[in-house]
Write a protein that holds these residues in place. Structure first.
Motif, short mmCIF file in Angstrom:
data_model
loop_
_atom_site.label_atom_id
_atom_site.label_comp_id
_atom_site.label_asym_id
_atom_site.label_seq_id
_atom_site.Cartn_x
_atom_site.Cartn_y
_atom_site.Cartn_z
N ARG A 60 -1.80 48.00 98.14
CA ARG A 60 -1.37 49.33 98.55
C ARG A 60 0.08 49.35 99.08
O ARG A 60 0.63 50.40 99.31
CB ARG A 60 -2.31 49.92 99.59
N ARG A 63 4.05 49.16 98.71
CA ARG A 63 4.97 49.57 97.66
C ARG A 63 6.27 48.82 97.80
O ARG A 63 6.82 48.70 98.87
CB ARG A 63 5.26 51.07 97.77
N LYS A 64 6.74 48.35 96.67
CA LYS A 64 7.96 47.55 96.72
C LYS A 64 9.20 48.44 96.90
O LYS A 64 9.38 49.41 96.20
CB LYS A 64 8.10 46.74 95.44
N THR A 112 0.36 57.63 91.89
CA THR A 112 0.74 57.24 93.26
C THR A 112 2.22 57.49 93.48
O THR A 112 2.63 58.02 94.52
CB THR A 112 0.41 55.76 93.53
N PHE A 113 3.02 57.11 92.50
CA PHE A 113 4.46 57.37 92.62
C PHE A 113 4.72 58.86 92.80
O PHE A 113 5.49 59.28 93.66
CB PHE A 113 5.24 56.85 91.40
N ALA A 143 5.68 49.79 102.83
CA ALA A 143 6.59 49.15 101.90
C ALA A 143 6.61 47.64 102.10
O ALA A 143 6.21 47.13 103.14
CB ALA A 143 8.00 49.70 102.08
N SER A 187 7.74 54.05 88.95
CA SER A 187 6.46 53.57 89.47
C SER A 187 6.28 52.08 89.18
O SER A 187 5.74 51.34 89.99
CB SER A 187 5.29 54.39 88.89
N MET A 211 8.24 50.06 91.67
CA MET A 211 7.63 50.03 93.00
C MET A 211 6.25 49.40 93.01
O MET A 211 5.64 49.25 94.06
CB MET A 211 7.57 51.45 93.58
N GLU A 218 9.17 53.82 101.47
CA GLU A 218 8.80 54.02 100.06
C GLU A 218 9.12 55.44 99.60
O GLU A 218 9.35 55.66 98.41
CB GLU A 218 7.33 53.66 99.81
N VAL A 276 3.44 50.58 91.72
CA VAL A 276 2.35 51.53 91.95
C VAL A 276 2.05 52.28 90.66
O VAL A 276 2.84 52.26 89.72
CB VAL A 276 2.70 52.56 93.06
#
Ligand code: ZN
Length: 137
Positions: A6, A8-9, A65-66, A94, A56, A59, A37, A61
């Motif tokens: 869960r 996010r990068k 989600t994005f 993040a 997405s 990140m 994020e 996801v």
């Protein structure tokens, strides 16, 4: 490098702690928290002009989600402008793939390559630096 899904990068943290409106009458102390994020989603979609599926992927996801993160970011920024609120950036869910530091003296943000681990601010040379990445996974 397995991470909790869960998270996010985020490639780099925002280069500011927040935004403050000026010229407003009837100041409030209220502020809006913009997650890292959410900042990243705005940057990827509206600054780097990536398509949502590309953003997405970056990140880590799903596209829905994005879209949710992006929508949340836009609403927060709109709310801050219309309701004259300060925006503060907070870590959120993040993760950063490098260690990022902030200088307590001049507030610069930087990452230090492992090979060059001097543990000082590259701008003002202060040793008073601390890690931004406060999530250890
Ligand atoms: Zn510094």
């Amino acid at each position: 490098m397995p991470r909790r899904r869960r998270l996010r990068k985020v490639v780099a943290p925002p280069k500011f702690k927040g935004y403050m409106p000026y010229g407003n009458f009837g100041k409030t102390n209220e502020f809006i928290e913009l997650l890292y994020e959410e900042y990243e989603a705005i940057k990827l979609a509206d600054y780097d002009l990536l398509k949502h599926n590309e953003a997405s992927e970056l990140m880590g996801v799903s596209r829905p989600t994005f879209a949710r993160i992006y929508e949340s970011a836009r609403r927060k920024i709109a709310k801050a402008m219309v309701e004259v609120k300060e925006i503060r950036t907070v870590y959120g869910n993040a993760w950063l793939d490098k260690d990022w530091f902030i200088c307590n003296e001049c507030s610069s943000q930087f990452s230090i390559p492992d090979a060059n681990m001097k543990k000082e601010c590259p701008i003002c040379k202060s040793k008073l630096i601390r890690l931004i990445n406060n999530i250890k996974v």
